[in-house]
Design an enzyme around this catalytic site. Structure first.
Site, mmCIF file in Angstrom:
data_model
loop_
_atom_site.group_PDB
_atom_site.id
_atom_site.type_symbol
_atom_site.label_atom_id
_atom_site.label_comp_id
_atom_site.label_asym_id
_atom_site.label_seq_id
_atom_site.Cartn_x
_atom_site.Cartn_y
_atom_site.Cartn_z
ATOM 1 N N SER A 174 -5.311 -5.555 25.022
ATOM 2 C CA SER A 174 -4.097 -5.388 25.815
ATOM 3 C C SER A 174 -4.170 -4.114 26.642
ATOM 4 O O SER A 174 -4.779 -3.127 26.222
ATOM 5 C CB SER A 174 -2.910 -5.292 24.856
ATOM 6 O OG SER A 174 -1.783 -4.774 25.504
ATOM 7 N N LYS A 215 -4.787 -2.851 18.125
ATOM 8 C CA LYS A 215 -5.719 -3.338 19.160
ATOM 9 C C LYS A 215 -6.875 -2.355 19.340
ATOM 10 O O LYS A 215 -8.031 -2.756 19.452
ATOM 11 C CB LYS A 215 -4.999 -3.531 20.500
ATOM 12 C CG LYS A 215 -4.020 -4.665 20.522
ATOM 13 C CD LYS A 215 -4.699 -6.014 20.416
ATOM 14 C CE LYS A 215 -3.736 -7.168 20.388
ATOM 15 N NZ LYS A 215 -4.333 -8.418 19.921
ATOM 16 N N TYR A 250 1.249 -1.510 17.000
ATOM 17 C CA TYR A 250 0.643 -2.686 17.644
ATOM 18 C C TYR A 250 -0.547 -2.247 18.503
ATOM 19 O O TYR A 250 -1.657 -2.783 18.378
ATOM 20 C CB TYR A 250 1.673 -3.414 18.507
ATOM 21 C CG TYR A 250 1.048 -4.412 19.453
ATOM 22 C CD1 TYR A 250 0.440 -5.566 18.967
ATOM 23 C CD2 TYR A 250 1.030 -4.184 20.837
ATOM 24 C CE1 TYR A 250 -0.161 -6.467 19.834
ATOM 25 C CE2 TYR A 250 0.435 -5.082 21.709
ATOM 26 C CZ TYR A 250 -0.157 -6.212 21.204
ATOM 27 O OH TYR A 250 -0.760 -7.111 22.069
#
Ligand code: NAD
Ligand code: UFG
Length: 338
Positions: A124, A152, A148
């Site tokens: 992302s 990643k 989050y």
């Protein structure tokens, strides 16, 4: 090719599955339906006219995952499965770390054990943190501002280590900017749980009358009109980027990092205007405080995707708004049984 798609019942995974099947690939889906619905599989099969093998299992269950590899020939894996809500990750970091990290570790272990070494991972643009200049290139430094994003980044680093450990590995890390839109049929699309966190599904739910008005998070940023600027990318373009990554996976370096974005930024107000134009619906909105953690601007330099994968986005903001609206209108309650 025979492709395992983890998270294939989800928003991006379902659109990618359709493009894969339409290109003649054979797809096996693994999804635990924690953020999706079985109906998605029926819709994929209706749209493509082909059947898709699906296993509704959890990637945390390594034995079950191993059986999928034992029972199917797999050439490559596209790994979408994971949790993705930034706010929830701040409240429940362990939930995010254990699901996103352990499922990826299990997947890579099972891949090695079954001699499958081609992997495309959904990363992302959040890994760029708060960049100082634009457009954002893959060489920019990375930093996580929430669990989050950190999940990643940690996975990216694990996959880099893995690529160094054995020359058989071919890994592509795709850093997505802001996926929006839906399949042109309006049969599959984004179906967030509860009140949407992201801009486009919020707008479509205001348009369809499920929500009263949009809160615009701040109009005092240093941008064209003070509202936040993002690089919105049509989910079908994004899906096609995965096919290009797959075609090139063995020719490219052992590990490639590639941005998938359009290279163009749109402000919140510009998206509202484009949506009103595309849908003919009026969107009520009010300006509220900035959302903590938001950056003013984010847009990609998509040059590498073109050079390395031969891919570039084709759909524009009007296509994105039209297709998001088409999906929402046809499915006001998402995949909930009518
Ligand atoms: P999504 O939630 O719609 O799809 C993810 C799918 O994974 C869901 O169907 C869910 O049921 C499944 N899943 C989750 N944990 C699982 C597990 N342990 N075992 C099996 N299945 C599991 O999300 P999406 O928008 O399609 O995103 C796909 C990927 O792309 C995610 O990794 C996400 O972090 C990443 N990504 C998304 C965006 C975005 O804005 N949508 C942006 C950048 C990156
Ligand atoms: N926004 C509003 N009101 C809303 C929702 C969003 O004004 O109700 C604004 C935000 O402030 C931002 C823009 O709309 O300026 C886009 O916000 P989104 O929540 O749609 O997207 P983000 O860029 O914040 O984040 C998304 C995903 C992240 C991912 C990132 C980059 O949620 O997980 O894109 O891919 F990391």
């Amino acid at each position: 090719m025979d492709i395992l798609v983890t998270g294939g019942a989800g928003y991006i995974g379902s659109h990618t599955t359709i493009e894969l099947v339409n290109e003649g690939h054979n797809v096996v889906i693994v999804d635990n339906l924690s953020n999706s619905n079985k109906l998605v599989i029926d819709r994929i099969e209706e749209i493509t006219g082909k059947s898709v093998t699906s296993y509704f299992i959890d990637l945390l269950n390594k034995d079950e995952l191993d059986k999928v590899f034992k029972n199917n020939h797999i050439d490559a894996v596209i790994h979408f499965a994971g949790f993705k809500a930034v706010g929830e990750s701040v409240a429940l970091p362990l939930k995010y770390y254990s699901n996103n990290l352990v499922s990826t570790l299990n997947l890579c272990e099972v891949m090695e054990e079954n001699d499958v070494y081609n992997l495309i991972f959904s990363s992302s643009a959040t890994v760029y943190g708060k960049p100082e200049s634009f457009p954002i290139k893959e060489t920019f430094s990375t930093k996580a501002y929430n669990p989050y994003g950190r999940s990643k980044l940690i996975i990216e680093e694990i996959l880099m280590d893995l690529s160094h450990s054995n020359e058989k590995w071919n890994i592509t890390l795709l850093r997505y900017f802001n996926p929006v839109g839906a399949h042109a049929s309006g049969e599959i699309g984004e179906d967030p749980n509860g009140t949407p966190n992201n801009l486009m599904p919020y707008i479509t739910q205001v348009a369809v009358g499920k929500l009263q008005e949009l809160n615009v998070f701040g109009d005092d940023y240093d941008t064209v009109d003070g509202t936040g600027v993002r690089d919105y990318i049509h989910v079908v373009d994004l899906a096609k980027g995965h096919l290009k990554a797959l075609e090139n996976i063995e020719a490219n370096d052992r590990l490639e990092i590639v941005n998938l974005g359009t290279g163009e930024g749109y402000s919140v107000k510009q998206v509202i205007e484009a949506f009103q134009e595309a849908s003919g619906q009026h969107i009520n909105y009010k300006i509220v405080d900035r959302r903590p953690g938001d950056v003013a601007t984010s847009y990609a330099d998509p040059t590498k995707a073109y050079e390395k994968l031969g891919w570039k986005a084709e759909k524009d903001i009007n296509d994105m708004c039209r297709d998001s609206w088409n999906w929402q209108q046809k499915n006001p309650n998402g995949y909930e049984e009518k």
